[in-house]
Motif scaffolding. Structure first.
Motif, PDB file in Angstrom:
ATOM      1  N   VAL A 119       0.813  -1.225   0.000  1.00  0.00           N
ATOM      2  CA  VAL A 119       0.000   0.000   0.000  1.00  0.00           C
ATOM      3  C   VAL A 119       0.844   1.272   0.000  1.00  0.00           C
ATOM      4  N   MET A 130      -0.645  10.076   3.786  1.00  0.00           N
ATOM      5  CA  MET A 130      -1.221   9.634   5.046  1.00  0.00           C
ATOM      6  C   MET A 130      -0.421  10.148   6.241  1.00  0.00           C
ATOM      7  N   TYR A 183      -6.172  -0.115   2.203  1.00  0.00           N
ATOM      8  CA  TYR A 183      -5.587  -0.289   3.529  1.00  0.00           C
ATOM      9  C   TYR A 183      -5.898  -1.679   4.091  1.00  0.00           C
ATOM     10  N   VAL A 224      -8.035   2.477  10.967  1.00  0.00           N
ATOM     11  CA  VAL A 224      -8.133   3.146   9.668  1.00  0.00           C
ATOM     12  C   VAL A 224      -7.888   4.643   9.832  1.00  0.00           C
ATOM     13  N   PHE A 243      -4.180   5.341  10.479  1.00  0.00           N
ATOM     14  CA  PHE A 243      -3.345   5.170   9.291  1.00  0.00           C
ATOM     15  C   PHE A 243      -3.396   6.403   8.398  1.00  0.00           C
ATOM     16  N   ALA A 244      -4.606   6.895   8.152  1.00  0.00           N
ATOM     17  CA  ALA A 244      -4.760   7.995   7.208  1.00  0.00           C
ATOM     18  C   ALA A 244      -4.726   9.362   7.873  1.00  0.00           C
ATOM     19  N   SER A 262       6.047   0.861   8.025  1.00  0.00           N
ATOM     20  CA  SER A 262       4.601   1.072   8.159  1.00  0.00           C
ATOM     21  C   SER A 262       3.943   0.165   9.187  1.00  0.00           C
ATOM     22  N   ALA A 297       0.885   1.934  11.404  1.00  0.00           N
ATOM     23  CA  ALA A 297      -0.362   1.890  10.635  1.00  0.00           C
ATOM     24  C   ALA A 297      -1.595   1.570  11.461  1.00  0.00           C
TER      25      ALA A 297
END
Length: 377
Positions: A34, A75, A206, A218, A221-222, A276, A280
């Motif tokens: 990703v 991100m 993701y 989520v 992560f972003a 990551s 993440a």
């Protein structure tokens, strides 16, 4: 369906190509995992070294130069290397976050508003149709806005405008003084609203690379607001599977995605800085034992290069005098040390062709580590 802690760990390792190196191209590897953290120029290279068979750094050089893999602010408002085809959706999903973070604070303190940014961004992109150094970009801003507004304006624009970092220098394609080039074919951002379709795309990507994951994961992560994430998850509806995590939380995943048994062997790895898998998730316990988190993720955000043993962080490593120095936070079995030594030999050969003393500017953190077993591999 309930998933155990070890099954959650193995799912992450499987999606991130850390149970077994895979014979993918650089482009395929980046797509599978990703996004690669790219604050430090070497890190995407070391991340792919850990994930791909026969990884050749020159292949990633070529991908950056050719534009099939791009480096940009995405991100968590940090630099990532992503597949070029993923960039437009990822950037659109980040729109409300970048709007709020880059068009306030220093940008506003310079006497500028989001309306000014809406005017300036197309002009910035037109100027950056060919690569421009940071100094050239700042001079361009100063010419239009004046010296008193230059610093705040450029601070906002370089993160908000859809700009890629342009390859500039050996040994890792990018130096510490960036150059910028306009993203190809990207729409000029406007407003603070999220693009629902883009956010759904980011969530699906993701989950493919990091799932199963919670709503909070989520959002972490972003760095997108949970309200937006919740709406996107609801919109995805039955296209997602829901699991019960080890703590009873709701986890989302793609039906049929890889979730190996908890007893699946996990080989040792020497992970890159800011890898990551360390960052993440809101709940990082699936990879980092809670007691070790403050040791490997420092208060200023530096995430040290780690030893991964049996799928979990077990210590840190650094390059010293052409060798790898490994610091283990708990006793490791002989087989783990043998596996780490084999990894160290391969990594040392890679570094020797590029930067034998990689990450040396971060060695000051080692003085702050607790007493532990240290070996030269």
């Amino acid at each position: 369906m309930t998933i155990t802690e070890r099954e959650l760990n193995r799912a992450t390792l499987s999606r991130q190509l850390l149970l077994e190196r895979q014979p993918f191209t650089v482009q395929e590897g980046v797509r599978r995992v990703v996004a690669l953290q790219a604050q430090q120029p070497a890190s995407p290279y070391l991340a792919l070294f850990n994930r791909l068979t026969d990884f050749a750094p020159a292949d990633l050089d070529a991908a950056f130069t050719g534009g099939s893999v791009v480096k940009a602010t995405l991100m968590r408002i940090t630099l990532h290397a992503v597949h070029a085809e993923d960039y437009p959706a990822f950037r659109a999903a980040m729109q409300p976050t970048l709007y709020a973070s880059r068009l306030g604070a220093r940008f506003a303190a310079a006497g500028l508003s989001p309306a000014d940014a809406h005017v300036l961004v197309p002009q910035v992109l037109d100027f950056a149709r060919e690569p421009r150094t940071s100094a050239e970009m700042q001079a361009w801003v100063e010419e239009r806005l004046g010296a008193d507004k230059k610093d705040g304006a450029w601070w906002g624009l370089k993160g908000y405008a859809p700009l890629h970092h342009a390859p500039t220098d050996a040994p890792w394609s990018f130096g510490h003084r960036p150059s910028f080039v306009a993203a190809q074919g990207g729409a000029v951002p406007a407003g603070r609203e999220a693009d629902p379709q883009a956010l759904q795309t980011l969530i699906l990507r993701y989950l493919a690379g990091f799932g199963p994951a919670s709503l909070a994961d989520v959002a972490q992560f972003a760095m997108v607001g949970r309200t937006h994430v919740r709406a996107a998850l609801l919109a995805l509806g039955d296209t997602l599977e829901q699991l019960q995590g080890p703590d009873g939380s709701v986890l989302f995943d793609l039906p049929g995605a890889s979730r190996p048994p908890g007893e699946t062997p996990a080989p040792p790895r020497l992970m890159a800085m800011w890898d990551s898998i360390l960052l993440a998730y809101a709940d990082r316990g699936r990879v980092i034992p809670p007691a070790y988190r403050p040791l490997v993720i420092r208060r200023n955000g530096d995430a040290l290069p780690t030893l991964l043993v049996d799928g979990h962080v077990a210590g840190v490593w650094r390059a010293v005098d052409g060798r790898v120095e490994a610091t283990a936070f708990h006793p490791l079995p002989p087989a783990a040390w043998e596996g780490l030594a084999a990894e160290a030999r391969a990594l040392t050969a890679l570094l020797g062709e590029r930067e034998a003393a990689v990450y040396s500017r971060y060695h000051h953190w080692w003085a702050k580590l607790p007493e532990a077993e240290v070996r030269i591999l």
